[in-house]
Design a protein around this motif. Sequence first.
Motif, PDB file in Angstrom:
ATOM      1  N   UNK A 179       0.820  -1.211   0.000  1.00 30.92           N
ATOM      2  CA  UNK A 179       0.000   0.000   0.000  1.00 30.92           C
ATOM      3  C   UNK A 179       0.858   1.268   0.000  1.00 30.92           C
ATOM      4  N   UNK A 180       1.804   1.438   0.926  1.00 25.57           N
ATOM      5  CA  UNK A 180       2.637   2.653   0.856  1.00 25.57           C
ATOM      6  C   UNK A 180       3.505   2.703  -0.399  1.00 25.57           C
ATOM      7  N   UNK A 231      -4.656  -4.951  -2.849  1.00 26.01           N
ATOM      8  CA  UNK A 231      -5.102  -4.548  -4.190  1.00 26.01           C
ATOM      9  C   UNK A 231      -6.352  -3.668  -4.101  1.00 26.01           C
ATOM     10  N   UNK A 232      -7.275  -4.046  -3.229  1.00 25.14           N
ATOM     11  CA  UNK A 232      -8.501  -3.266  -3.063  1.00 25.14           C
ATOM     12  C   UNK A 232      -8.177  -1.852  -2.614  1.00 25.14           C
ATOM     13  N   UNK A 285      -1.898  -3.627 -12.200  1.00 24.24           N
ATOM     14  CA  UNK A 285      -2.148  -5.067 -12.155  1.00 24.24           C
ATOM     15  C   UNK A 285      -2.690  -5.448 -10.785  1.00 24.24           C
ATOM     16  N   UNK A 286      -3.987  -5.685 -10.738  1.00 24.77           N
ATOM     17  CA  UNK A 286      -4.679  -6.025  -9.502  1.00 24.77           C
ATOM     18  C   UNK A 286      -4.921  -7.529  -9.450  1.00 24.77           C
ATOM     19  N   UNK A 299     -12.471  -6.061  -5.714  1.00 25.33           N
ATOM     20  CA  UNK A 299     -13.379  -5.252  -4.911  1.00 25.33           C
ATOM     21  C   UNK A 299     -14.214  -6.070  -3.934  1.00 25.33           C
ATOM     22  N   UNK A 300     -14.375  -7.369  -4.243  1.00 25.07           N
ATOM     23  CA  UNK A 300     -15.204  -8.192  -3.348  1.00 25.07           C
ATOM     24  C   UNK A 300     -14.543  -9.507  -2.943  1.00 25.07           C
ATOM     25  N   UNK A 301     -13.338  -9.752  -3.413  1.00 27.20           N
ATOM     26  CA  UNK A 301     -12.664 -11.011  -3.104  1.00 27.20           C
ATOM     27  C   UNK A 301     -12.331 -11.118  -1.622  1.00 27.20           C
TER      28      UNK A 301
END
Length: 284
Positions: A81-82, A118-119, A102-103, A108-110
């Motif tokens: 994230x950072x 990734x979200x 690249x996610x 969004x719901x996994x």
Amino acid sequence: MIAITGANGQLGRLVIAALLEKVSADQIIALVRNPDNAADFKAQGIHVRQADYNAPDTLPAALAGVDKLLLISGSEVGQRVPQHKAVIDAAKEAGISLLAYTSILNADKSPLMLAAEHKVTEEMIRESGLPAVILRNGWYNENYTAQTNDITGLGVVAGAVGEGQIASAARRDYAEAAAIVLASAEDHTGKVYELAGSSAFTLAEFAAEIAEQSGKTINYQPMDEQSFKDLLVQVGLPEGFAGALADAEHHASKGWLYDNGLTLEKLLGRKTISLKQSIAEALA
């Protein structure tokens, strides 16, 4: 100019190889932590610049003059994230016209542990206001076929997927898709691509395919999540990473690594590389 972060990594190198079939080398910028390790890129006429996720001060110069940027997610789980935020902030400052990220499949719901960062990254990209396209990559064939030779030696495929189906594709399929999006004259801004293989398999089918191609007896040994994690730690994986992989397999048993939308196939204009072919390549 098209820039690729993590260009020295397995996916990054494949993306650049695919881009070279679509644009000239002088239109590509390989962003790497250590430019000394990218002499082959320079020999091909590709621009090489230092860009370190953990050193934000390297990013403004790295992104100068860049039009499109592929942010390949970092490999340091728990630190992404950072790291990603540093790149996103620098991309906004540089005025990038398209950021591709690249996610992970259904980020969004996994419920996968690996999906969490990734979200958050996708949310940061949206909040940045950058023109962006999200490439939600499913599992790689290589996540399993990399162990093919070990499997033929042991005679067993162990996993916590149960009878769940995995719609994986080869790493170079995802790389080619990224190159297509980056080199395209079409505007991909705002699009989210759920990318997965043209076909799916269970681990029992994976074991059977290795057996057929190798001529050896290979059995599938289903395990629960904790037992599989313990096995991964036993063979040398760090406990945190072992837990993330076991968690992924547990959720794969409930369909979270399966997708039948064929979006990747449509982007490529062909079927994805089959598990059968990937196994053959691994055995060779």
